[in-house]
Motif scaffolding. Structure first.
Motif, short mmCIF file in Angstrom:
data_model
loop_
_atom_site.label_atom_id
_atom_site.label_comp_id
_atom_site.label_asym_id
_atom_site.label_seq_id
_atom_site.Cartn_x
_atom_site.Cartn_y
_atom_site.Cartn_z
N GLU A 164 -28.85 -5.91 3.54
CA GLU A 164 -28.56 -6.75 5.12
C GLU A 164 -27.75 -8.15 3.95
O GLU A 164 -27.15 -9.16 5.55
CB GLU A 164 -29.53 -7.56 5.80
N LYS B 116 -21.49 -4.65 7.98
CA LYS B 116 -22.39 -3.97 6.80
C LYS B 116 -21.30 -2.76 7.64
O LYS B 116 -20.97 -1.81 6.85
CB LYS B 116 -23.09 -4.24 6.58
N LYS B 117 -22.48 -2.67 9.09
CA LYS B 117 -21.60 -1.79 9.47
C LYS B 117 -19.89 -1.03 9.85
O LYS B 117 -19.69 -0.29 9.44
CB LYS B 117 -22.21 -1.95 11.02
N ARG B 118 -19.33 -2.33 10.02
CA ARG B 118 -18.09 -2.28 10.31
C ARG B 118 -17.72 -0.89 9.29
O ARG B 118 -16.39 -0.98 8.93
CB ARG B 118 -17.40 -3.60 10.51
N MET C 52 -18.78 0.26 6.89
CA MET C 52 -19.51 1.53 6.17
C MET C 52 -18.55 2.34 7.20
O MET C 52 -18.60 3.48 7.05
CB MET C 52 -21.42 1.50 6.61
N GLN C 53 -18.42 2.02 8.35
CA GLN C 53 -17.65 2.67 9.74
C GLN C 53 -15.73 3.44 8.79
O GLN C 53 -15.60 3.99 8.85
CB GLN C 53 -17.27 2.47 10.96
N ASP D 228 -26.49 -1.27 -0.96
CA ASP D 228 -27.82 -2.04 0.37
C ASP D 228 -29.02 -1.31 -0.34
O ASP D 228 -29.66 -1.25 0.30
CB ASP D 228 -26.56 -1.32 1.55
N ARG E 140 -25.06 -8.15 9.76
CA ARG E 140 -25.21 -6.76 9.49
C ARG E 140 -23.91 -5.81 10.24
O ARG E 140 -23.88 -4.82 9.41
CB ARG E 140 -26.64 -6.45 10.89
N GLU E 141 -23.86 -6.70 11.35
CA GLU E 141 -22.62 -5.84 12.17
C GLU E 141 -21.94 -5.60 10.51
O GLU E 141 -20.28 -4.91 10.80
CB GLU E 141 -21.63 -7.22 12.86
#
Length: 146
Positions: free
Chosen positions: A89, A16-18, A20-21, A43, A13-14
């Protein structure tokens, strides 16, 4: 063992978040089709429209989980939230093949019952399961081949 799965899920999750950012900071969009990185898994599940489309998806992504399903299938409906969360995820692309609309593709994938899940790694089918599967089993298969 449950803690390690939760830790791994949180790590993904982290990550994928990075990603996307970084995409947003570099002027990109959150749409996976606009991503610069080849092989970046979308996703959301990809609705397969034909054999050529399936071939493209398998070629484009390192790991692809193909869900052969039917709208009338109870176990398929039960697995839908799991399939969607795996797309969101994990690093695998998730493709969905409606066996009623694409009978020939389903036959080529060896789907004699639904749901049938076929995991591709590096363009080759490496795992096949028939029947409803729990999330942990599917995550384990994806991680094994990622």
């Amino acid at each position: 063992m449950s803690e390690s799965i939760d830790d791994e899920r949180e790590r993904i999750r982290e990550q994928k978040k990075r990603e996307m950012q970084e995409r947003l900071e570099n002027g990109g969009s959150l749409d996976a089709a606009d991503a610069d990185g080849e092989g970046t898994a979308p996703d959301k599940p990809i609705a397969i429209t034909g054999q050529g489309h399936l071939d493209e998806v398998v070629e484009e992504h390192d790991v692809v989980l193909v869900d052969c399903y039917a709208d009338w299938c109870g176990p398929c409906q039960m697995m839908e939230p799991t399939i969607e969360s795996l797309a969101a995820e994990t690093d695998a692309a998730v493709a969905k093949v409606d066996v009623d609309a694409h009978q020939q593709i389903a036959q080529q994938l060896g789907a004699r019952g639904v749901p049938t899940l076929v995991l591709y790694a590096d363009g080759q089918p490496v795992e096949r399961t028939v029947g409803a599967q729990d999330r942990g089993t599917l995550e384990g298969l994806i991680e094994q081949h990622a």
